[in-house]
Motif scaffolding. Structure first.
Motif, PDB file in Angstrom:
ATOM      1  N   GLY A 241      -1.407 -39.234 -36.690  1.00  0.00           N
ATOM      2  CA  GLY A 241      -0.996 -38.981 -38.063  1.00  0.00           C
ATOM      3  C   GLY A 241       0.028 -39.993 -38.535  1.00  0.00           C
ATOM      4  N   LYS A 242       1.009 -40.315 -37.681  1.00  0.00           N
ATOM      5  CA  LYS A 242       2.020 -41.321 -38.038  1.00  0.00           C
ATOM      6  C   LYS A 242       1.376 -42.675 -38.284  1.00  0.00           C
ATOM      7  N   LEU A 243       0.426 -43.039 -37.419  1.00  0.00           N
ATOM      8  CA  LEU A 243      -0.265 -44.324 -37.566  1.00  0.00           C
ATOM      9  C   LEU A 243      -0.998 -44.398 -38.901  1.00  0.00           C
ATOM     10  N   TYR A 244      -1.730 -43.348 -39.229  1.00  0.00           N
ATOM     11  CA  TYR A 244      -2.501 -43.353 -40.469  1.00  0.00           C
ATOM     12  C   TYR A 244      -1.590 -43.398 -41.692  1.00  0.00           C
ATOM     13  N   GLU A 245      -0.463 -42.709 -41.626  1.00  0.00           N
ATOM     14  CA  GLU A 245       0.470 -42.733 -42.758  1.00  0.00           C
ATOM     15  C   GLU A 245       0.952 -44.150 -43.032  1.00  0.00           C
ATOM     16  N   VAL A 246       1.293 -44.878 -41.984  1.00  0.00           N
ATOM     17  CA  VAL A 246       1.764 -46.257 -42.143  1.00  0.00           C
ATOM     18  C   VAL A 246       0.642 -47.157 -42.640  1.00  0.00           C
ATOM     19  N   MET A 247      -0.542 -46.999 -42.066  1.00  0.00           N
ATOM     20  CA  MET A 247      -1.632 -47.930 -42.375  1.00  0.00           C
ATOM     21  C   MET A 247      -2.185 -47.729 -43.777  1.00  0.00           C
ATOM     22  N   TYR A 248      -2.223 -46.484 -44.239  1.00  0.00           N
ATOM     23  CA  TYR A 248      -2.825 -46.233 -45.550  1.00  0.00           C
ATOM     24  C   TYR A 248      -1.995 -46.809 -46.694  1.00  0.00           C
ATOM     25  N   LYS A 249      -0.739 -47.123 -46.420  1.00  0.00           N
ATOM     26  CA  LYS A 249       0.074 -47.776 -47.444  1.00  0.00           C
ATOM     27  C   LYS A 249      -0.395 -49.200 -47.704  1.00  0.00           C
ATOM     28  N   GLY A 250      -1.023 -49.831 -46.704  1.00  0.00           N
ATOM     29  CA  GLY A 250      -1.405 -51.235 -46.827  1.00  0.00           C
ATOM     30  C   GLY A 250      -2.888 -51.489 -46.901  1.00  0.00           C
ATOM     31  N   LEU A 251      -3.708 -50.443 -46.864  1.00  0.00           N
ATOM     32  CA  LEU A 251      -5.159 -50.650 -46.921  1.00  0.00           C
ATOM     33  C   LEU A 251      -5.567 -51.245 -48.263  1.00  0.00           C
ATOM     34  N   ASN A 252      -6.514 -52.192 -48.227  1.00  0.00           N
ATOM     35  CA  ASN A 252      -7.082 -52.635 -49.487  1.00  0.00           C
ATOM     36  C   ASN A 252      -7.919 -51.495 -50.070  1.00  0.00           C
ATOM     37  N   TYR A 253      -8.308 -51.618 -51.324  1.00  0.00           N
ATOM     38  CA  TYR A 253      -8.911 -50.485 -52.016  1.00  0.00           C
ATOM     39  C   TYR A 253     -10.229 -50.045 -51.375  1.00  0.00           C
ATOM     40  N   THR A 254     -11.047 -51.008 -50.989  1.00  0.00           N
ATOM     41  CA  THR A 254     -12.332 -50.668 -50.379  1.00  0.00           C
ATOM     42  C   THR A 254     -12.120 -49.887 -49.089  1.00  0.00           C
ATOM     43  N   ALA A 255     -11.229 -50.384 -48.235  1.00  0.00           N
ATOM     44  CA  ALA A 255     -10.948 -49.695 -46.975  1.00  0.00           C
ATOM     45  C   ALA A 255     -10.343 -48.318 -47.221  1.00  0.00           C
ATOM     46  N   LEU A 256      -9.516 -48.210 -48.240  1.00  0.00           N
ATOM     47  CA  LEU A 256      -8.911 -46.920 -48.582  1.00  0.00           C
ATOM     48  C   LEU A 256      -9.986 -45.886 -48.884  1.00  0.00           C
ATOM     49  N   MET A 257     -10.952 -46.252 -49.722  1.00  0.00           N
ATOM     50  CA  MET A 257     -11.995 -45.310 -50.103  1.00  0.00           C
ATOM     51  C   MET A 257     -12.903 -44.960 -48.929  1.00  0.00           C
ATOM     52  N   LEU A 258     -13.159 -45.945 -48.062  1.00  0.00           N
ATOM     53  CA  LEU A 258     -14.044 -45.710 -46.923  1.00  0.00           C
ATOM     54  C   LEU A 258     -13.399 -44.831 -45.859  1.00  0.00           C
ATOM     55  N   ASN A 259     -12.064 -44.748 -45.865  1.00  0.00           N
ATOM     56  CA  ASN A 259     -11.371 -44.044 -44.789  1.00  0.00           C
ATOM     57  C   ASN A 259     -10.686 -42.757 -45.234  1.00  0.00           C
ATOM     58  N   LEU A 260     -10.995 -42.269 -46.420  1.00  0.00           N
ATOM     59  CA  LEU A 260     -10.399 -41.006 -46.857  1.00  0.00           C
ATOM     60  C   LEU A 260     -10.834 -39.848 -45.961  1.00  0.00           C
ATOM     61  N   VAL A 261     -12.113 -39.821 -45.610  1.00  0.00           N
ATOM     62  CA  VAL A 261     -12.610 -38.743 -44.744  1.00  0.00           C
ATOM     63  C   VAL A 261     -11.973 -38.824 -43.363  1.00  0.00           C
ATOM     64  N   ALA A 262     -11.765 -40.061 -42.861  1.00  0.00           N
ATOM     65  CA  ALA A 262     -11.119 -40.228 -41.554  1.00  0.00           C
ATOM     66  C   ALA A 262      -9.720 -39.615 -41.560  1.00  0.00           C
ATOM     67  N   LEU A 263      -8.990 -39.785 -42.668  1.00  0.00           N
ATOM     68  CA  LEU A 263      -7.659 -39.189 -42.775  1.00  0.00           C
ATOM     69  C   LEU A 263      -7.744 -37.670 -42.784  1.00  0.00           C
ATOM     70  N   GLU A 264      -8.731 -37.138 -43.508  1.00  0.00           N
ATOM     71  CA  GLU A 264      -8.909 -35.683 -43.541  1.00  0.00           C
ATOM     72  C   GLU A 264      -9.154 -35.142 -42.138  1.00  0.00           C
ATOM     73  N   ARG A 265      -9.910 -35.883 -41.347  1.00  0.00           N
ATOM     74  CA  ARG A 265     -10.214 -35.407 -39.994  1.00  0.00           C
ATOM     75  C   ARG A 265      -8.973 -35.412 -39.104  1.00  0.00           C
ATOM     76  N   VAL A 266      -8.093 -36.399 -39.312  1.00  0.00           N
ATOM     77  CA  VAL A 266      -6.860 -36.453 -38.518  1.00  0.00           C
ATOM     78  C   VAL A 266      -6.025 -35.206 -38.748  1.00  0.00           C
ATOM     79  N   TYR A 267      -5.980 -34.744 -39.995  1.00  0.00           N
ATOM     80  CA  TYR A 267      -5.145 -33.590 -40.350  1.00  0.00           C
ATOM     81  C   TYR A 267      -5.962 -32.296 -40.486  1.00  0.00           C
ATOM     82  N   ALA A 268      -7.190 -32.303 -39.974  1.00  0.00           N
ATOM     83  CA  ALA A 268      -8.060 -31.138 -40.144  1.00  0.00           C
ATOM     84  C   ALA A 268      -7.515 -29.927 -39.404  1.00  0.00           C
ATOM     85  N   THR A 269      -7.535 -28.785 -40.072  1.00  0.00           N
ATOM     86  CA  THR A 269      -7.200 -27.523 -39.417  1.00  0.00           C
ATOM     87  C   THR A 269      -8.456 -26.699 -39.153  1.00  0.00           C
TER      88      THR A 269
END
Length: 546
Positions: A241-269
């Motif tokens: 979770g810490k890694l994703y928080e740092v990385m998502y600040k610097g993702l380009n827009y295309t990568a950001l959109m492609l990895n939204l689901v990946a972030l959801e999975r990291v924090y999935a309950t």
């Protein structure tokens, strides 16, 4: 002259749509502009893949002999305005067969934007049956691109593809930085800071270690999530979770959109696996998709990512088609992400489609069967229906005095006045119960003297909209704008009051705005492009190879 030829000559360029309606053949330049705006479809509702490929080959070969400069302008236009990559790259391969290489050399860096596209060009040139191998001159142009455009990010992100390229083209430069890139690509030597940082971060992560040094290396070297995701298996959920928080600040827009689901999975309950069976090419295929039902993403992370999704400037820099947003919205479950994506599409439409607020618009969205049956490959797994309905919604969202109608076997006004979300608006258009036919004359049944009518369609009507439009009582300067979404090489009229355009990008809304304001159409936009560096170069004749 045979009887059929005589009849064709008498009829001029009049033809019929696949549904039997009256249409006209596009001029050759119109066909090129349309093709380079819509791309290469792997078959569609009316044509097989083989027919589409044959049409493309015939078009390219004729363009090479008759108007290579215009075709090159159309390829650059398709690449820059409609974000198409494959078709402009294929055209470059055809262009490389000319004896005079000046046009090819000029266009190459305007179309090839990254090592992946360069690799695609090489593979098509070597194996596409268009030319015999690469040839010395073509390799030289490729190597010039490598020497002039490679940077640390591209080299470390595309090492495998670049290794394949340099084995074939053998680039050489005395520049020390370039030589260091080649050592990294060919021998794996860590000859520049980003490569060393990437290796160090991966080593830390594979040991399950994250510390301040790791995060500094990631931020300073703009390391991307796709480069590191494979090394996260030993991280705890908290560290991930810490890694994703740092990385998502610097993702380009295309990568950001492609990895939204990946972030959801990291924090999935809570998650579940959904299995679907689809019928494809005569066989059933089983697909599995992990669905995230609930997440516990920290509020400050949600706010940061939602703000980046809404960043129009970041979106513009990505050169992304708006339908990547549509795909993303379908995949994510987080309400804040869905709202932010919808806001982005609304903001984009407002940004591009600013017309006089007093203008009345009538918009028809073709919801016939062929629109759902044609998948548009350059936009992912989306149909022409998806595209038409979202653009209909974007026009309505950016211009209040717009009446939207779904049209097929019947016609129905879609009341979108109370809707705020463009995706809900698009779904409402698509779900209108108007049958599956193609009867577009019905637009004139609901026409009340609007100066501008826009029809989003694959343009295969079973009737004659042109006739009804020309007979109607209209204000001076009225125009029917037919926005074509599938390249069939036809138009419904040659009358100047009926304008045809093509494309999938939200930038085409800007072209519609220009037409409404009395400016140039699509072919004229292509014609006025300047792709040469000086007038002397422009005067050179480009002749096909013998």
């Amino acid at each position: 002259m045979g009887r059929i030829n005589k009849i064709q000559q008498m009829a001029g360029d009049k033809t019929n749509t696949y549904e039997g309606g009256v249409a006209y053949h596009l001029s050759f330049k119109e066909r090129l502009a349309e093709f380079f705006s819509l791309g290469l479809l792997n078959g569609n509702f009316y044509q097989s893949e083989e027919q589409v490929l044959k049409n493309a080959k015939d078009l390219f070969e004729r363009a090479l002999g008759e108007c290579p400069e215009f075709a090159t302008k159309a390829a650059i236009y398709g690449n820059h305005v409609n974000s198409l990559k494959l078709v402009p790259t294929i055209w470059l391969v055809y262009l490389s067969t000319l004896d005079d290489k000046h046009l090819f050399k000029t266009a190459f860096p305007r179309i090839i934007r990254n090592p992946k596209m360069l690799h695609d060009f090489m593979e098509i040139a070597r194996k596409g049956g268009i030319r015999q191998g690469l040839g010395r001159n073509t390799k030289k142009v490729m190597n010039e691109w490598l020497i002039n455009h490679l940077n640390e990010y591209q080299v470390s992100r595309n090492k495998g593809k670049l290794e394949n390229i340099i084995k074939v083209t053998r680039p050489y430069s005395q520049d020390e930085t370039f030589q260091n890139y080649m050592k990294y690509i060919s021998k794996g030597e860590l000859t520049f800071p980003r490569a060393a940082a990437l290796k160090e971060v991966i080593n830390f992560m594979e040991k399950g270690e994250l510390n301040e040094t790791t995060f500094v290396l990631i931020e300073n070297n703009r390391l991307q999530l796709e480069e590191l995701k494979h090394a996260t298996q030993n991280l705890t959920k908290e560290d991930k979770g810490k890694l994703y928080e740092v990385m998502y600040k610097g993702l380009n827009y295309t990568a950001l959109m492609l990895n939204l689901v990946a972030l959801e999975r990291v924090y999935a309950t809570r998650t579940h696996v959904e299995v679907k069976c689809i019928h494809k090419d005569g066989q059933f295929q089983q697909l599995k998709q992990t669905i995230v039902d609930e997440t516990d993403i920290p509020p400050y992370v949600l706010d940061m990512i939602a703000a980046r999704i809404r960043d129009v400037e970041l979106y513009r820099k990505s050169n992304m088609l708006p339908f990547a947003l549509l795909n993303a919205e379908k995949m994510v479950t987080t309400p804040e992400f869905k709202r932010a994506i919808g806001d982005m599409l609304r903001n984009v439409a407002h940004d591009v489609f600013k017309i006089d607020e007093s203008i009345d618009l009538l918009v028809g969205v073709d919801t016939s069967a062929s629109m759902s049956g044609c998948m548009v490959t350059d936009t992912g797994s989306l149909s022409a229906m998806d595209i038409a309905s979202i653009f209909g919604a974007m026009i309505k969202k950016s211009h209040a005095k717009t009446n939207v109608h779904a049209v097929a076997s019947r016609i129905q006004q879609v009341n979108l006045a109370k809707q705020d979300d463009v995706f809900d608006m698009a779904r409402q258009i698509e779900q209108a119960q108007v049958g599956y036919g193609t009867y577009f004359e019905q637009l004139m049944q609901v026409y009340h003297g609007e100066k501008y009518v826009i029809l989003l369609t694959d343009n295969n009507a079973a009737d004659q909209l042109e006739k009804r439009w020309l007979e109607a009582k209209k204000p001076a300067g009225a125009k029917l704008i037919v926005w074509q979404l599938v390249p069939y090489g036809i138009k419904i009229s040659k009358n100047p009051s009926i304008v045809q355009i093509a494309g999938y990008s939200d930038r085409i809304l800007g072209l519609v705005k220009n037409i409404i304001e009395g400016k140039s159409g699509q072919v004229e936009e292509v014609e006025k492009m300047n792709i040469f560096t000086n007038e002397q170069a422009k005067a050179e004749m480009v002749k096909p190879a013998a």
